[in-house]
Design an enzyme around this catalytic site. Sequence first.
Site, PDB file in Angstrom:
ATOM      1  N   ARG A 178      28.571   4.717  19.920  1.00 51.15           N
ATOM      2  CA  ARG A 178      28.964   3.324  20.126  1.00 51.15           C
ATOM      3  C   ARG A 178      29.398   3.108  21.571  1.00 51.15           C
ATOM      4  O   ARG A 178      30.137   3.932  22.125  1.00 51.15           O
ATOM      5  CB  ARG A 178      30.118   2.998  19.172  1.00 51.15           C
ATOM      6  CG  ARG A 178      30.247   1.530  18.824  1.00 51.15           C
ATOM      7  CD  ARG A 178      30.970   1.340  17.487  1.00 51.15           C
ATOM      8  NE  ARG A 178      32.315   1.845  17.492  1.00 51.15           N
ATOM      9  CZ  ARG A 178      33.405   1.074  17.340  1.00 51.15           C
ATOM     10  NH1 ARG A 178      33.285  -0.225  17.181  1.00 51.15           N
ATOM     11  NH2 ARG A 178      34.592   1.604  17.333  1.00 51.15           N
ATOM     12  N   SER A 222      34.586  13.373  19.957  1.00 49.95           N
ATOM     13  CA  SER A 222      35.271  13.861  18.745  1.00 49.95           C
ATOM     14  C   SER A 222      34.945  15.314  18.412  1.00 49.95           C
ATOM     15  O   SER A 222      34.556  15.637  17.292  1.00 49.95           O
ATOM     16  CB  SER A 222      34.910  12.964  17.569  1.00 49.95           C
ATOM     17  OG  SER A 222      35.097  11.624  17.912  1.00 49.95           O
ATOM     18  N   ASP A 249      38.688  11.433  18.881  1.00 46.52           N
ATOM     19  CA  ASP A 249      38.720  10.221  18.043  1.00 46.52           C
ATOM     20  C   ASP A 249      40.059  10.061  17.326  1.00 46.52           C
ATOM     21  O   ASP A 249      40.517   8.950  17.068  1.00 46.52           O
ATOM     22  CB  ASP A 249      37.568  10.222  17.029  1.00 46.52           C
ATOM     23  CG  ASP A 249      37.519  11.477  16.161  1.00 46.52           C
ATOM     24  OD1 ASP A 249      38.204  12.465  16.496  1.00 46.52           O
ATOM     25  OD2 ASP A 249      36.776  11.491  15.170  1.00 46.52           O
TER      26      ASP A 249
END
Length: 895
Positions: free
Chosen positions: A518, A582, A636
Amino acid sequence: IDKYLYAMRLSDETLIDIMARFRREMKNGLSRDFNPTATVKMLPTFVRSIPDGSEKGDFIALDLGGSYFRILRVKVSHEKKQTVQMESEIYNTPEDIMHGSGTRLFDHVAECLGDFMEKQQIKDKKLPVGFTFSFPCRQTKLDEGILITWTKRFKASGVEGADVVRLLNKAIKKRGDYDADIMAVVNDTVGTMMTCGFDDQRCEVGLIIGTGTNACYMEEMRHIDLVEGDEGRMCINTEWGAFGDDGSLEDIRTEFDREIDRGSLNPGKQLFEKMVSGMYMGELVRLILVKMAKEGLLFEGRITPELLTKGKFETKHVSAIEKSKEGLNKAKEILTRLGVEPSHEDCIAVQHVCTIVSFRSANLVAATLGAILNQLRDNKGVGRLRTTVGVDGSLYKMHPQYARRLHKTTRRLVPDSEVRFLLSESGSGKGAAMVTAVAYRLSEQHRLIDETLAEFKLTHEQLLQVKKRMRAEMEAGLKKKTHETAKVKMLPTFVRSTPDGTENGDFLALDLGGTNFRVLLVKIRSGKRRTVEMHNKIYAIPIEVMQGTGEELFDHIVTCISDFLDYMGIKGARLPLGFTFSFPCKQTSLDAGILLNWTKGFKATDCEGEDVVYLLREGIKRREEFDLDVVAVVNDTVGTMMTCAYEDPNCEIGLIVGTGSNACYMEEMRNIEMVDGEQGRMCVNTEWGAFGDNGCLDDIRTIYDKAVDDYSLNAGKQRYEKMISGMYLGEIVRNILIDFTKRGFLFRGQISETLKTRHIFETKFLSQIERGSWRVLLGSPEIIWVSVTPCASAERFFTIFTISIHPHFHLHFSFPCSERGSTAKVRGSATLADNAGPPSLAAIVSFHSFSRIMHQTVKDLAPNCDVTFLLSEDGSGKGAALITAVGCRLRDAEQ
């Protein structure tokens, strides 16, 4: 005669109307609100499955429902194929016992059973017993039957409203010379369905047309208000004999039906049964003959005492008279015995009366059966139903035309159903044994399944032990001396502050942590009205990029950023950027993160041991299209904490439970030996997915966890994550399904090729099952591995999922291993909460994917901590932008 009996000749239009009326009555009987006043009681039988062919054992069946009482010994064995051996004895039930006290009736049954067991030389054994009790009973479980009302001439006192299993057990105990384990009480209709279901697994309707009449069928649990639970199916005993007791059939009842009812043992009750069943058919014909004779239409007006005697014209006489060749001779013979000296024309007329009465019976049964078939078709959502109806009863068997007429009318009324009628050769007694065999198989399976799944049910003591181990692992990760060997890495993030509300500006954020990537533009405005405006675009990361070279991966990421900057029209601006990455990284500053190892299916080469910010900057340079100010690289989990901390400054723990699982929290600097300085706090990324990689969780890892680990991309690593996270839960379930199928608990022992495919059973399927949309799941092209009859398999399939589920487990998964996952996830949280300081700490924990069970377990394991859970609505991308904003604020302050 046609004119005289016009009211008994029912048109198809009338029959379709009766079908609709009965469908309404079925609906009322199934509804909790209308059942108390419904005439068709639609009684749940707690029979949840037809035989699947794997039953075996030695069983006793009792069959009480008429003037004869039958006891059977049924041996079901498996050698080359399933075989059934039966031995039976028939005992009389005298009239005085049928009309005496309940105690006498059950003493008689117990005496007959004792006699049978003695003859079989099995008095010393405690065999499972199935009890066919052919009267309306209300059940709350399989081995209980509360008699609602006697029918078929039985009137024993003190039984209505009592549990017949308890009464029989009491009578057996009083004798004391043998023992019996009554596992199931079933209606004869259910027994018939189960007998035929043994031979044809499509059989899902049982029909009796004999002395009485009734039907049962397999109904969807979601339609049965009277029983808890929405999943699977259950056999419903309609007790359709009472159809019309509320006046709904008055327009088709004749004067003869009313006269029959007035002279019966139970006036006003079982009105449908009195119009169609064998107990009343002969008497109906007699009443018609009497009236016609009185009016001079038969026997030249002669009426004899025999013709006037109730019960003298029997249903067997109707069957004999309707035989195609010798019927008229039989009519002459029977009528002569009644003393009426019939002419040839009289015999033809009487034959015609019999035909009209028996044809009406077949037509009415076809209409009510048609309503059941339509219900089954609608339940399955198919255009054309294929099913089998198991049938028993003397009228159906003995009457020469009845079966053919019933079949023909049924097919005419429900043309979109392909119905096979299967005659029950062995009666309902064998069915009671089959119900017992199924119950025995299921209880044995449940015991073995419970035993297997018990390992997923962790006790409070086990959880406390794991909490203690996690605390020890955290301390090892924080200390310089043990950090290198520690499995829970406790990585400093260099995030020293949560947002204070003064952050301002436009920031870019990247979010990489799974198969989607994203890119976000986050506009943060401070002041009286703080606002965060976000624009984002999601890009896929193909598997070949995830597992290709590092250069290919970062070039793909830069291409996505370039597309986003074009899309937003901001390619010229050099914006500050936060990178949510992450994966386990060792940070040396806020904008430098050395990748320790890939997780979650990533395997890109030349990245482990490298600074991911450097790799990103190099990718941007190769592109030569734009420049960015990379301020922060964050996990994350840290992003999640920062997102929630912007809403609530008390937030100091971040928790992710999604594809992977991890947690971070604000630790005191004095405890972080890897970073210089004692003052203030810093966010520590625990990387708890590797908890247990040193073997400290081996005592709670199951064979299924080990199988999942052995075949994973990183065997021996991230063991804790593999026990609890979304990436692996479906795979754990698939391994359990394969094991249970091998052991014959599921899908008749047939493992399809698709089920052997790794990762075919996705974690999202568990969510669908928990939400109750598992039927949709079974029909979806994604999971065509169910290779056997869907209805039977689905029930057993779902049974596996419903065993041992914690009643408060709310949202995501319905399998004990995911409950284990939920409780396991919070062990760490409880440890973090305990670690945070004084008792009654108010900590706000942010999270992605949780259920109520987790909240409760945190409470149980960290009783001195007052914890609030806050859902991160905007994901960790916003958090990366906030960290970047905080980083810019602190950098500006230093300058």
